[in-house]
Design a protein around this motif. Structure first.
Motif, PDB file in Angstrom:
ATOM      1  N   VAL A   1       0.855  -1.183   0.000  1.00 28.91           N
ATOM      2  CA  VAL A   1       0.000   0.000   0.000  1.00 28.91           C
ATOM      3  C   VAL A   1       0.890   1.231   0.000  1.00 28.91           C
ATOM      4  CG1 VAL A   1      -1.756   1.340   1.208  1.00 28.91           C
ATOM      5  CG2 VAL A   1      -1.838  -1.151   1.281  1.00 28.91           C
ATOM      6  N   SER A   2       0.610   2.182  -0.887  1.00 25.90           N
ATOM      7  CA  SER A   2       1.352   3.445  -0.917  1.00 25.90           C
ATOM      8  C   SER A   2       0.363   4.592  -1.066  1.00 25.90           C
ATOM      9  CB  SER A   2       2.340   3.483  -2.086  1.00 25.90           C
ATOM     10  OG  SER A   2       3.346   2.504  -1.945  1.00 25.90           O
ATOM     11  N   ILE A   3       0.440   5.548  -0.157  1.00 27.82           N
ATOM     12  CA  ILE A   3      -0.366   6.760  -0.243  1.00 27.82           C
ATOM     13  C   ILE A   3       0.592   7.943  -0.202  1.00 27.82           C
ATOM     14  CG2 ILE A   3      -2.245   8.118   0.740  1.00 27.82           C
ATOM     15  CD1 ILE A   3      -3.279   5.587   2.065  1.00 27.82           C
ATOM     16  N   SER A   4       0.582   8.746  -1.267  1.00 28.28           N
ATOM     17  CA  SER A   4       1.547   9.829  -1.410  1.00 28.28           C
ATOM     18  C   SER A   4       0.839  11.125  -1.762  1.00 28.28           C
ATOM     19  CB  SER A   4       2.562   9.527  -2.524  1.00 28.28           C
ATOM     20  OG  SER A   4       3.047   8.203  -2.444  1.00 28.28           O
ATOM     21  N   LYS A   5       1.391  12.231  -1.261  1.00 26.94           N
ATOM     22  CA  LYS A   5       0.972  13.549  -1.715  1.00 26.94           C
ATOM     23  C   LYS A   5       1.823  13.922  -2.924  1.00 26.94           C
ATOM     24  CE  LYS A   5      -1.573  15.716   0.612  1.00 26.94           C
ATOM     25  NZ  LYS A   5      -1.398  16.397   1.917  1.00 26.94           N
ATOM     26  N   ARG A   6       1.382  14.911  -3.699  1.00 28.64           N
ATOM     27  CA  ARG A   6       2.089  15.288  -4.922  1.00 28.64           C
ATOM     28  C   ARG A   6       3.579  15.530  -4.666  1.00 28.64           C
ATOM     29  NH1 ARG A   6      -0.237  17.443  -9.416  1.00 28.64           N
ATOM     30  NH2 ARG A   6      -2.080  18.126  -8.214  1.00 28.64           N
ATOM     31  N   GLY A   7       4.415  14.902  -5.500  1.00 32.40           N
ATOM     32  CA  GLY A   7       5.855  15.091  -5.405  1.00 32.40           C
ATOM     33  C   GLY A   7       6.567  14.137  -4.486  1.00 32.40           C
ATOM     34  N   ALA A   8       5.816  13.381  -3.694  1.00 29.12           N
ATOM     35  CA  ALA A   8       6.433  12.410  -2.783  1.00 29.12           C
ATOM     36  C   ALA A   8       6.404  11.026  -3.413  1.00 29.12           C
ATOM     37  CB  ALA A   8       5.693  12.401  -1.443  1.00 29.12           C
ATOM     38  N   GLY A   9       7.185  10.122  -2.868  1.00 28.38           N
ATOM     39  CA  GLY A   9       7.215   8.766  -3.409  1.00 28.38           C
ATOM     40  C   GLY A   9       8.299   7.939  -2.758  1.00 28.38           C
ATOM     41  N   VAL A  10       8.711   6.906  -3.457  1.00 28.85           N
ATOM     42  CA  VAL A  10       9.724   5.967  -2.961  1.00 28.85           C
ATOM     43  C   VAL A  10      10.831   5.856  -4.001  1.00 28.85           C
ATOM     44  CG1 VAL A  10      10.176   3.593  -2.250  1.00 28.85           C
ATOM     45  CG2 VAL A  10       8.018   4.678  -1.613  1.00 28.85           C
TER      46      VAL A  10
ATOM     47  N   GLY B   1      11.570  20.098 -10.875  1.00 22.73           N
ATOM     48  CA  GLY B   1      10.961  20.284 -12.183  1.00 22.73           C
ATOM     49  C   GLY B   1      10.552  18.985 -12.870  1.00 22.73           C
ATOM     50  N   GLY B   2      10.881  17.855 -12.308  1.00 25.35           N
ATOM     51  CA  GLY B   2      10.561  16.570 -12.924  1.00 25.35           C
ATOM     52  C   GLY B   2      11.772  15.656 -12.898  1.00 25.35           C
ATOM     53  N   LEU B   3      11.807  14.712 -13.829  1.00 27.98           N
ATOM     54  CA  LEU B   3      12.948  13.803 -13.899  1.00 27.98           C
ATOM     55  C   LEU B   3      14.226  14.549 -14.253  1.00 27.98           C
ATOM     56  CD1 LEU B   3      11.699  10.575 -15.724  1.00 27.98           C
ATOM     57  CD2 LEU B   3      12.681  10.713 -13.435  1.00 27.98           C
ATOM     58  N   GLN B   4      15.360  13.992 -13.838  1.00 30.26           N
ATOM     59  CA  GLN B   4      16.641  14.549 -14.227  1.00 30.26           C
ATOM     60  C   GLN B   4      16.776  14.522 -15.751  1.00 30.26           C
ATOM     61  OE1 GLN B   4      19.533  12.104 -12.274  1.00 30.26           O
ATOM     62  NE2 GLN B   4      18.980  12.758 -10.213  1.00 30.26           N
ATOM     63  N   GLU B   5      17.723  15.276 -16.261  1.00 26.59           N
ATOM     64  CA  GLU B   5      17.963  15.273 -17.700  1.00 26.59           C
ATOM     65  C   GLU B   5      18.377  13.882 -18.161  1.00 26.59           C
ATOM     66  OE1 GLU B   5      20.739  18.247 -18.813  1.00 26.59           O
ATOM     67  OE2 GLU B   5      19.621  19.893 -17.892  1.00 26.59           O
ATOM     68  N   ASP B   6      18.046  13.566 -19.409  1.00 25.47           N
ATOM     69  CA  ASP B   6      18.301  12.225 -19.943  1.00 25.47           C
ATOM     70  C   ASP B   6      19.737  11.776 -19.744  1.00 25.47           C
ATOM     71  OD1 ASP B   6      15.690  12.031 -20.697  1.00 25.47           O
ATOM     72  OD2 ASP B   6      16.038  12.464 -22.818  1.00 25.47           O
TER      73      ASP B   6
ATOM     74  N   PHE C   1       8.732   5.297  -7.560  1.00 30.28           N
ATOM     75  CA  PHE C   1       7.564   6.025  -8.049  1.00 30.28           C
ATOM     76  C   PHE C   1       7.463   7.379  -7.364  1.00 30.28           C
ATOM     77  CE2 PHE C   1       5.913   3.863  -4.306  1.00 30.28           C
ATOM     78  CZ  PHE C   1       5.160   4.853  -3.695  1.00 30.28           C
ATOM     79  N   ARG C   2       6.763   8.301  -8.039  1.00 25.13           N
ATOM     80  CA  ARG C   2       6.467   9.622  -7.483  1.00 25.13           C
ATOM     81  C   ARG C   2       5.032   9.985  -7.822  1.00 25.13           C
ATOM     82  NH1 ARG C   2       8.777  15.574  -9.156  1.00 25.13           N
ATOM     83  NH2 ARG C   2       7.331  15.195 -10.876  1.00 25.13           N
ATOM     84  N   ALA C   3       4.302  10.543  -6.857  1.00 28.14           N
ATOM     85  CA  ALA C   3       2.920  10.969  -7.076  1.00 28.14           C
ATOM     86  C   ALA C   3       2.890  12.210  -7.954  1.00 28.14           C
ATOM     87  CB  ALA C   3       2.236  11.256  -5.746  1.00 28.14           C
ATOM     88  N   GLU C   4       2.021  12.187  -8.965  1.00 28.98           N
ATOM     89  CA  GLU C   4       1.870  13.323  -9.871  1.00 28.98           C
ATOM     90  C   GLU C   4       0.548  14.052  -9.663  1.00 28.98           C
ATOM     91  OE1 GLU C   4       4.413  14.176 -11.372  1.00 28.98           O
ATOM     92  OE2 GLU C   4       5.624  12.347 -11.494  1.00 28.98           O
TER      93      GLU C   4
END
Length: 220
Positions: free
Chosen positions: A102-111, A151-156, A184-187
């Motif tokens: 079970v995973s419950i995340s607010k925006r921007g949080a994750g594992v 800002g999101g994922l790191q550069e490629d 994962f990260r909550a969007e």
């Protein structure tokens, strides 16, 4: 293992779950008084990340600390209360049943990137909200577990070779084979994921069932 199934995104397969149709008010009314342990798991293994402060689920949803997530891969009061509200896809009933996730995340949080204890495989259903999931093969070298910036994922050019990126919307699920790393990260404002992890078997039966699900047969 060359016989191990590949990761697989399953679109619109969990939208028949009762949990999928819960509103956030439903979640709070049904489970809001349960105590949970929000943790910062961007760089800590979920199995070992310390549980230092608890709150009710309602308190976490209302004012959860930035970057903290409620993530448990074990039988807990939260997972036990949620189990009647979702259905285990048929191919996983005899393969991935060691422990619920079970995973419950607010925006921007994750594992951050991790592997379950025992290098188990897992399937993860996105019951509410949306998230981004990262998957890396078992032989990969993980130098950094959290690969997102504000800002999101790191550069490629900074991302590890072989990294797979997958967007999960409510109703989707993903199968992660044993030994693979994933993060994962909550969007969305709130992301709710449920699933199971456990042993997988390199059999044609499992691959056939996964293919059937990906072709639209959610009960294959």
């Amino acid at each position: 293992d060359e016989d191990e199934p590949e990761p697989l995104l399953l679109k619109d397969v969990v939208d028949v779950w009762p949990l999928y149709n819960w509103s956030m008010d439903d979640l709070q009314q049904r489970l809001g008084t349960l105590r949970v342990w929000p943790r910062d798991l961007r760089s800590s293994e979920p199995a070992y990340g310390p549980r230092t402060n608890s709150s009710t689920l309602a308190e976490f949803l209302l004012r959860g600390e930035e970057h903290k997530v409620v993530h448990e891969a074990a039988f807990t009061a939260l997972s036990n209360q949620l189990q009647p509200a979702y259905k285990i896809p048929r191919p996983f009933k005899s393969y991935l049943r060691s422990s619920p996730v079970v995973s419950i995340s607010k925006r921007g949080a994750g594992v951050g990137l991790h592997r379950p204890l025992g290098h188990f495989g897992s399937w993860i259903g996105q019951a509410k909200g949306s998230s981004t999931i990262l998957i890396m093969p078992s032989g990969s070298k993980v130098k950094e577990s959290w690969l997102w910036t504000k800002g999101g994922l790191q550069e490629d050019k900074q991302l590890p070779k072989g990294l797979l990126t997958c967007a999960l919307d409510a109703g989707d699920a993903v199968f992660v084979p044993r030994g693979f790393f994933h993060a994962f990260r909550a969007e969305s404002e709130v992301s709710l994921q449920v699933g199971w992890q456990g042993e997988t078997r390199s059999t044609g039966e499992l691959e056939a069932a996964l293919t059937a699900i990906s072709d639209g047969d959610a009960d294959a």
